[in-house]
Design an enzyme around this catalytic site. Structure first.
Site, PDB file in Angstrom:
ATOM      1  N   ASN A  14       0.839  -1.208   0.000  1.00 51.93           N
ATOM      2  CA  ASN A  14       0.000   0.000   0.000  1.00 51.93           C
ATOM      3  C   ASN A  14       0.871   1.254   0.000  1.00 51.93           C
ATOM      4  O   ASN A  14       0.578   2.215  -0.720  1.00 51.93           O
ATOM      5  CB  ASN A  14      -0.911   0.012   1.231  1.00 51.93           C
ATOM      6  CG  ASN A  14      -2.184  -0.775   1.015  1.00 51.93           C
ATOM      7  OD1 ASN A  14      -3.066  -0.355   0.286  1.00 51.93           O
ATOM      8  ND2 ASN A  14      -2.261  -1.955   1.629  1.00 51.93           N
ATOM      9  N   LEU A  87       0.198   0.195  18.354  1.00 53.42           N
ATOM     10  CA  LEU A  87      -0.902   1.074  18.758  1.00 53.42           C
ATOM     11  C   LEU A  87      -0.392   2.520  18.843  1.00 53.42           C
ATOM     12  O   LEU A  87       0.704   2.776  19.344  1.00 53.42           O
ATOM     13  CB  LEU A  87      -1.410   0.616  20.133  1.00 53.42           C
ATOM     14  CG  LEU A  87      -2.705   1.245  20.632  1.00 53.42           C
ATOM     15  CD1 LEU A  87      -3.872   0.893  19.704  1.00 53.42           C
ATOM     16  CD2 LEU A  87      -3.014   0.778  22.051  1.00 53.42           C
ATOM     17  N   ASN A 102      -6.043   5.129   9.005  1.00 56.34           N
ATOM     18  CA  ASN A 102      -5.605   3.732   8.887  1.00 56.34           C
ATOM     19  C   ASN A 102      -6.480   3.033   7.856  1.00 56.34           C
ATOM     20  O   ASN A 102      -7.622   3.432   7.623  1.00 56.34           O
ATOM     21  CB  ASN A 102      -5.777   3.052  10.250  1.00 56.34           C
ATOM     22  CG  ASN A 102      -5.357   1.592  10.236  1.00 56.34           C
ATOM     23  OD1 ASN A 102      -4.293   1.240   9.707  1.00 56.34           O
ATOM     24  ND2 ASN A 102      -6.188   0.720  10.798  1.00 56.34           N
ATOM     25  N   HIS A 104      -8.050  -0.803   7.091  1.00 62.46           N
ATOM     26  CA  HIS A 104      -8.252  -2.143   7.664  1.00 62.46           C
ATOM     27  C   HIS A 104      -8.869  -3.030   6.589  1.00 62.46           C
ATOM     28  O   HIS A 104      -9.823  -2.617   5.928  1.00 62.46           O
ATOM     29  CB  HIS A 104      -9.167  -2.051   8.885  1.00 62.46           C
ATOM     30  CG  HIS A 104      -9.273  -3.359   9.606  1.00 62.46           C
ATOM     31  ND1 HIS A 104      -8.287  -3.814  10.445  1.00 62.46           N
ATOM     32  CD2 HIS A 104     -10.219  -4.328   9.571  1.00 62.46           C
ATOM     33  CE1 HIS A 104      -8.632  -5.004  10.902  1.00 62.46           C
ATOM     34  NE2 HIS A 104      -9.794  -5.344  10.398  1.00 62.46           N
TER      35      HIS A 104
HETATM   36  C1  GRF Z   1      -3.179  -4.474   4.355  1.00 61.52           C
HETATM   37  O1  GRF Z   1      -4.109  -5.486   4.146  1.00 61.52           O
HETATM   38  C2  GRF Z   1      -3.747  -3.444   5.298  1.00 61.52           C
HETATM   39  O2  GRF Z   1      -5.118  -3.307   5.199  1.00 61.52           O
HETATM   40  C3  GRF Z   1      -3.431  -4.012   6.637  1.00 61.52           C
HETATM   41  O3  GRF Z   1      -2.155  -4.588   6.490  1.00 61.52           O
HETATM   42  C4  GRF Z   1      -1.962  -4.982   5.125  1.00 61.52           C
HETATM   43  C5  GRF Z   1      -0.689  -4.339   4.675  1.00 61.52           C
HETATM   44  O4  GRF Z   1      -0.309  -4.781   3.424  1.00 61.52           O
HETATM   45  N1  GRF Z   1      -3.603  -3.019   7.671  1.00 61.52           N
HETATM   46  P1  GRF Z   1       0.922  -4.086   2.717  1.00 61.52           P
HETATM   47  O5  GRF Z   1       2.083  -4.123   3.711  1.00 61.52           O
HETATM   48  O6  GRF Z   1       0.531  -2.709   2.351  1.00 61.52           O
HETATM   49  O7  GRF Z   1       1.232  -4.948   1.529  1.00 61.52           O
END
Ligand code: GRF
Length: 189
Positions: A14, A87, A102, A104
């Site tokens: 991401n 956290l 964030n 999720h």
């Molecule tokens: C993603 O699924 C995000 O929603 C979660 O952790 C994962 C991270 O994936 N919080 P990446 O490290 O961005 O590949």
């Protein structure tokens, strides 16, 4: 120019998408990458995009001068948590009210909270028999996965899906919607 910091603990796919999305933006710039894992993949992306990176632990986050010394110099408008597992302490939220978001990989409030991250989330979705899952982008408060929702997007879960197939469908949504949601938040100001 609006400035964002991205914090991630893992692969950082991401984070990479966000860096790519804003790499030629005249309005938004990724100015800092942070991680709590010295071997996190996100550090490679930081190098590729020539973005300064910092590594810190739980204890550092609670230090009195941590924010002043490590974050304030970057004049950050938005802190983006992209798979960041620690956290966020209340002192950070006071410094950055409604300025930490964030993502999720499920439809909160389902499948969220302490211990529900990464594959644990998709295993739980599979075990529940739910016919849909998705993503939640939300503001961060002092509890895991608990802040005000900004966006939810759904996708189907098919009966024969493995947790890995669910994860990959959800990750595609994350990659598409996360940069665009960041942009919307910052450009609406
Ligand atoms: C993603 O699924 C995000 O929603 C979660 O952790 C994962 C991270 O994936 N919080 P990446 O490290 O961005 O590949």
């Amino acid at each position: 120019m609006k400035k964002i910091a991205i914090f991630a603990s893992g692969h950082g796919s991401n984070a990479r998408k966000i860096c790519e999305y804003f790499s030629f933006s005249p309005h938004i710039q990724v100015v800092l990458i942070g991680t709590n894992k010295p071997d996190a993949g996100v550090l490679i992306h930081a190098r590729d995009f020539n973005i300064p990176a910092i590594t810190f632990g739980k204890k550092n986050m609670l230090e009195k001068n941590f924010i002043e010394e490590n974050l304030l110099p970057y004049e950050i408008d938005l802190i983006v948590l992209a798979g960041f597992l620690l956290l966020i302490p209340p002192s950070w939220i006071q410094h950055y009210p409604q300025r930490i978001i964030n993502i999720h990989p499920a439809l909160l409030p389902k499948f969220g909270g302490k211990g529900l991250f990464g594959s644990h989330v998709h295993n739980a979705v599979k075990a529940s028999g739910d016919a849909e899952t998705g993503i939640t982008i939300h503001y961060v408060n002092a509890h895991y996965d608990d802040g005000e929702h900004i966006l939810q997007v759904k996708c189907p879960v098919f009966p024969n899906d493995t947790p890995e197939q669910i994860a990959s469908r959800v990750l595609k949504l994350e990659h598409f919607y996360f940069p665009r949601t960041i942009e919307k938040i910052l450009l609406a100001e």
